[in-house]
Motif scaffolding. Sequence first.
Motif, PDB file in Angstrom:
ATOM      1  N   GLY A 345       6.144   7.119 -15.002  1.00  0.00           N
ATOM      2  CA  GLY A 345       5.642   5.807 -14.602  1.00  0.00           C
ATOM      3  C   GLY A 345       6.623   5.064 -13.720  1.00  0.00           C
ATOM      4  O   GLY A 345       6.237   4.408 -12.743  1.00  0.00           O
ATOM      5  N   GLY A 346       7.930   5.169 -14.039  1.00  0.00           N
ATOM      6  CA  GLY A 346       8.950   4.519 -13.220  1.00  0.00           C
ATOM      7  C   GLY A 346       8.990   5.078 -11.815  1.00  0.00           C
ATOM      8  O   GLY A 346       9.131   4.333 -10.834  1.00  0.00           O
ATOM      9  N   ILE A 347       8.841   6.386 -11.689  1.00  0.00           N
ATOM     10  CA  ILE A 347       8.821   7.014 -10.362  1.00  0.00           C
ATOM     11  C   ILE A 347       7.611   6.534  -9.568  1.00  0.00           C
ATOM     12  O   ILE A 347       7.707   6.260  -8.359  1.00  0.00           O
ATOM     13  N   PHE A 348       6.463   6.403 -10.235  1.00  0.00           N
ATOM     14  CA  PHE A 348       5.255   5.917  -9.577  1.00  0.00           C
ATOM     15  C   PHE A 348       5.462   4.495  -9.050  1.00  0.00           C
ATOM     16  O   PHE A 348       5.060   4.160  -7.931  1.00  0.00           O
ATOM     17  N   LEU A 349       6.127   3.640  -9.840  1.00  0.00           N
ATOM     18  CA  LEU A 349       6.424   2.276  -9.404  1.00  0.00           C
ATOM     19  C   LEU A 349       7.349   2.275  -8.192  1.00  0.00           C
ATOM     20  O   LEU A 349       7.176   1.470  -7.267  1.00  0.00           O
ATOM     21  N   ILE A 350       8.338   3.153  -8.189  1.00  0.00           N
ATOM     22  CA  ILE A 350       9.264   3.224  -7.057  1.00  0.00           C
ATOM     23  C   ILE A 350       8.530   3.623  -5.783  1.00  0.00           C
ATOM     24  O   ILE A 350       8.749   3.044  -4.711  1.00  0.00           O
ATOM     25  N   ILE A 351       7.637   4.601  -5.897  1.00  0.00           N
ATOM     26  CA  ILE A 351       6.857   5.027  -4.731  1.00  0.00           C
ATOM     27  C   ILE A 351       6.030   3.867  -4.190  1.00  0.00           C
ATOM     28  O   ILE A 351       5.991   3.610  -2.983  1.00  0.00           O
ATOM     29  N   CYS A 352       5.375   3.126  -5.096  1.00  0.00           N
ATOM     30  CA  CYS A 352       4.588   1.961  -4.667  1.00  0.00           C
ATOM     31  C   CYS A 352       5.479   0.912  -4.009  1.00  0.00           C
ATOM     32  O   CYS A 352       5.086   0.277  -3.021  1.00  0.00           O
ATOM     33  N   GLY A 353       6.700   0.732  -4.543  1.00  0.00           N
ATOM     34  CA  GLY A 353       7.606  -0.271  -4.011  1.00  0.00           C
ATOM     35  C   GLY A 353       8.153   0.058  -2.641  1.00  0.00           C
ATOM     36  O   GLY A 353       8.618  -0.831  -1.926  1.00  0.00           O
ATOM     37  N   LEU A 354       8.116   1.325  -2.280  1.00  0.00           N
ATOM     38  CA  LEU A 354       8.586   1.738  -0.957  1.00  0.00           C
ATOM     39  C   LEU A 354       7.465   1.730   0.086  1.00  0.00           C
ATOM     40  O   LEU A 354       7.712   2.030   1.250  1.00  0.00           O
ATOM     41  N   MET A 355       6.268   1.373  -0.344  1.00  0.00           N
ATOM     42  CA  MET A 355       5.106   1.367   0.554  1.00  0.00           C
ATOM     43  C   MET A 355       4.546  -0.054   0.649  1.00  0.00           C
ATOM     44  O   MET A 355       3.715  -0.460  -0.180  1.00  0.00           O
ATOM     45  N   PRO A 356       4.988  -0.845   1.621  1.00  0.00           N
ATOM     46  CA  PRO A 356       4.525  -2.231   1.749  1.00  0.00           C
ATOM     47  C   PRO A 356       3.007  -2.379   1.851  1.00  0.00           C
ATOM     48  O   PRO A 356       2.476  -3.452   1.540  1.00  0.00           O
ATOM     49  N   LYS A 357       2.302  -1.353   2.277  1.00  0.00           N
ATOM     50  CA  LYS A 357       0.847  -1.468   2.355  1.00  0.00           C
ATOM     51  C   LYS A 357       0.230  -1.711   0.975  1.00  0.00           C
ATOM     52  O   LYS A 357      -0.807  -2.370   0.861  1.00  0.00           O
ATOM     53  N   VAL A 358       0.876  -1.179  -0.073  1.00  0.00           N
ATOM     54  CA  VAL A 358       0.403  -1.451  -1.434  1.00  0.00           C
ATOM     55  C   VAL A 358       0.536  -2.942  -1.730  1.00  0.00           C
ATOM     56  O   VAL A 358      -0.379  -3.583  -2.255  1.00  0.00           O
ATOM     57  N   GLY A 359       1.699  -3.505  -1.368  1.00  0.00           N
ATOM     58  CA  GLY A 359       1.890  -4.947  -1.538  1.00  0.00           C
ATOM     59  C   GLY A 359       0.932  -5.749  -0.687  1.00  0.00           C
ATOM     60  O   GLY A 359       0.485  -6.831  -1.081  1.00  0.00           O
ATOM     61  N   GLY A 360       0.596  -5.235   0.503  1.00  0.00           N
ATOM     62  CA  GLY A 360      -0.351  -5.926   1.372  1.00  0.00           C
ATOM     63  C   GLY A 360      -1.716  -6.061   0.733  1.00  0.00           C
ATOM     64  O   GLY A 360      -2.359  -7.112   0.829  1.00  0.00           O
ATOM     65  N   ILE A 361      -2.168  -5.017   0.056  1.00  0.00           N
ATOM     66  CA  ILE A 361      -3.458  -5.082  -0.634  1.00  0.00           C
ATOM     67  C   ILE A 361      -3.379  -6.039  -1.832  1.00  0.00           C
ATOM     68  O   ILE A 361      -4.293  -6.831  -2.074  1.00  0.00           O
ATOM     69  N   ILE A 362      -2.279  -5.988  -2.575  1.00  0.00           N
ATOM     70  CA  ILE A 362      -2.115  -6.899  -3.715  1.00  0.00           C
ATOM     71  C   ILE A 362      -2.151  -8.350  -3.244  1.00  0.00           C
ATOM     72  O   ILE A 362      -2.743  -9.217  -3.883  1.00  0.00           O
ATOM     73  N   ARG A 363      -1.532  -8.614  -2.076  1.00  0.00           N
ATOM     74  CA  ARG A 363      -1.491  -9.975  -1.570  1.00  0.00           C
ATOM     75  C   ARG A 363      -2.870 -10.525  -1.233  1.00  0.00           C
ATOM     76  O   ARG A 363      -3.087 -11.736  -1.236  1.00  0.00           O
ATOM     77  N   THR A 364      -3.829  -9.641  -0.965  1.00  0.00           N
ATOM     78  CA  THR A 364      -5.176 -10.112  -0.613  1.00  0.00           C
ATOM     79  C   THR A 364      -5.980 -10.549  -1.837  1.00  0.00           C
ATOM     80  O   THR A 364      -7.079 -11.078  -1.678  1.00  0.00           O
ATOM     81  N   ILE A 365      -5.452 -10.315  -3.031  1.00  0.00           N
ATOM     82  CA  ILE A 365      -6.172 -10.777  -4.225  1.00  0.00           C
ATOM     83  C   ILE A 365      -6.306 -12.293  -4.147  1.00  0.00           C
ATOM     84  O   ILE A 365      -5.304 -13.010  -4.080  1.00  0.00           O
ATOM     85  N   PRO A 366      -7.523 -12.829  -4.136  1.00  0.00           N
ATOM     86  CA  PRO A 366      -7.693 -14.279  -4.049  1.00  0.00           C
ATOM     87  C   PRO A 366      -7.013 -14.990  -5.209  1.00  0.00           C
ATOM     88  O   PRO A 366      -6.963 -14.470  -6.330  1.00  0.00           O
ATOM     89  N   ILE A 367      -6.491 -16.158  -4.931  1.00  0.00           N
ATOM     90  CA  ILE A 367      -5.754 -16.902  -5.949  1.00  0.00           C
ATOM     91  C   ILE A 367      -6.637 -17.208  -7.152  1.00  0.00           C
ATOM     92  O   ILE A 367      -6.183 -17.259  -8.298  1.00  0.00           O
ATOM     93  N   GLU A 368      -7.955 -17.380  -6.912  1.00  0.00           N
ATOM     94  CA  GLU A 368      -8.881 -17.661  -8.012  1.00  0.00           C
ATOM     95  C   GLU A 368      -9.008 -16.452  -8.943  1.00  0.00           C
ATOM     96  O   GLU A 368      -9.104 -16.599 -10.168  1.00  0.00           O
ATOM     97  N   VAL A 369      -9.036 -15.251  -8.345  1.00  0.00           N
ATOM     98  CA  VAL A 369      -9.112 -14.028  -9.148  1.00  0.00           C
ATOM     99  C   VAL A 369      -7.834 -13.848  -9.961  1.00  0.00           C
ATOM    100  O   VAL A 369      -7.871 -13.540 -11.160  1.00  0.00           O
ATOM    101  N   LEU A 370      -6.700 -14.072  -9.322  1.00  0.00           N
ATOM    102  CA  LEU A 370      -5.429 -13.992 -10.030  1.00  0.00           C
ATOM    103  C   LEU A 370      -5.375 -15.033 -11.144  1.00  0.00           C
ATOM    104  O   LEU A 370      -4.820 -14.788 -12.215  1.00  0.00           O
ATOM    105  N   GLY A 371      -5.986 -16.203 -10.890  1.00  0.00           N
ATOM    106  CA  GLY A 371      -6.018 -17.247 -11.911  1.00  0.00           C
ATOM    107  C   GLY A 371      -6.708 -16.795 -13.184  1.00  0.00           C
ATOM    108  O   GLY A 371      -6.233 -17.074 -14.291  1.00  0.00           O
ATOM    109  N   GLY A 372      -7.827 -16.092 -13.045  1.00  0.00           N
ATOM    110  CA  GLY A 372      -8.510 -15.587 -14.229  1.00  0.00           C
ATOM    111  C   GLY A 372      -7.627 -14.648 -15.029  1.00  0.00           C
ATOM    112  O   GLY A 372      -7.617 -14.678 -16.269  1.00  0.00           O
TER     113      GLY A 372
END
Length: 472
Positions: A345-372
Amino acid sequence: MADTSIGTPEQLRDPNYTPALHKAIPLGIQHVMAMFIANVTPAIIVAGAAGFGFGSDSADFPQLLYMIQMSMLFAGIATLIQTIGVGPVGARLPIVQGTSFAFVPIMIPLVAGKGVDGLAALFTGVLIGGIFHGCLGFFIGRIRFALPPLVTGLVVTMIGLALVQVGIQYSAGGVPAIGTPEYGSLANWSAALIVIVVTLALKFFAPGMWSISSVLIGIAAGYVWAIVIGILPVGSIGASWTNAATFSLPDPFRFGFELSFAAILGFCLMAFVSAVETVGDVSGITKGGAGREATEEEITGATFADGIGTALAGAFGALPNTSFSQNVGLIAMTGVMSRHVVTVGGIFLIICGLMPKVGGIIRTIPIEVLGGAVVVMFGMVVASGISMLSDVKWDRRNMVIFAISISLGLGLQLEPGALGKLPDTAQILLTSGLLPAAGLAIVLNLVLPQPLSDVSTDEISGGLSGQGTPAE
């Protein structure tokens, strides 16, 4: 119940056992799914408090993206430090590390309205606080007496209470939308409620992986709903994906280096609470997964790893790390004690952390959805604190300690203007609510004498309410 198809009962209780790779990989990813949203949410909350623009065309977009990316990367690195270990550092147990919610009430006043300029002092405080946290490993066993369930339960409850306002604001449309016609609209709340309803339905009525991943799936459902009703334009998803790099390495001291007494003191004080939380998680893992008490070496190693993981995170623009309690429950549920599963699991997190496109998709989560999602998560934090408080003997002494501590802490957090005449450093530390509540509870618990054993809760409640007891 443990799945004996993965190994024998003896193997499943052994932290050093390595299941077959085709079974270890999904088990490791399951651990990541259980903590993924909770891990990146603090970075989004801190960025929002700092006043970042959340649009893909915002000047703050690269900074927000970087903070999300680092949350994943250094959660993975800190997890490997715990599971693999380096000398005395690391418990060598299946401990999942992630960004700590406990520090959020401290961080919000440090960055409020300052934009990127407020992050240098914040991350310098994380770095120095992490070093201090690591040093606690040398004597963690000797300070546990100062943090009984009355204190730790109060602190955890205060963390949740200090953050529930954030969940409601996000569900209604986010802080930048306050005062606009869209704030609090039915459309905004519908997205948040979809997340809550789906999360609860899966948590209580779905089996296995569906239940464990309920928050993540609930967010996915809210995400789709936000697209359907027009809160999230499809074009912004593509823009976020396009504007994010495919691969990126961490940038040391990206936000600068700035010594702030308030930040350093705040993170060092919170390190005590985080260290004791980790001790509890280590004990929970060994009891739930192996049916034994944690050794002194495991507790010390886990504390060292907590601090070093946090210090590394601060140096590269990530927030403080700590052990994740939800993954402790997952180990008890699956019965798989293997630390190598969590390493996957830690290795999977590291791979995600080295790929900004993953963060780009997370950033598109609407604030209202994150609020729930955060309404559910912060509510669970409060519930966890209340559960810890159930172990407290509610005599007159403990009731007074709890009452005064939570009244002062929560009151200062709700009305920060009451301290407007104090120096800036004192305002930042005290208006967090958490530090004054924790500090007062610790001091009162150490100095107040033990009460007479025959004083009952009913007598106290009657005296405080002015109505008397039934005997009167």
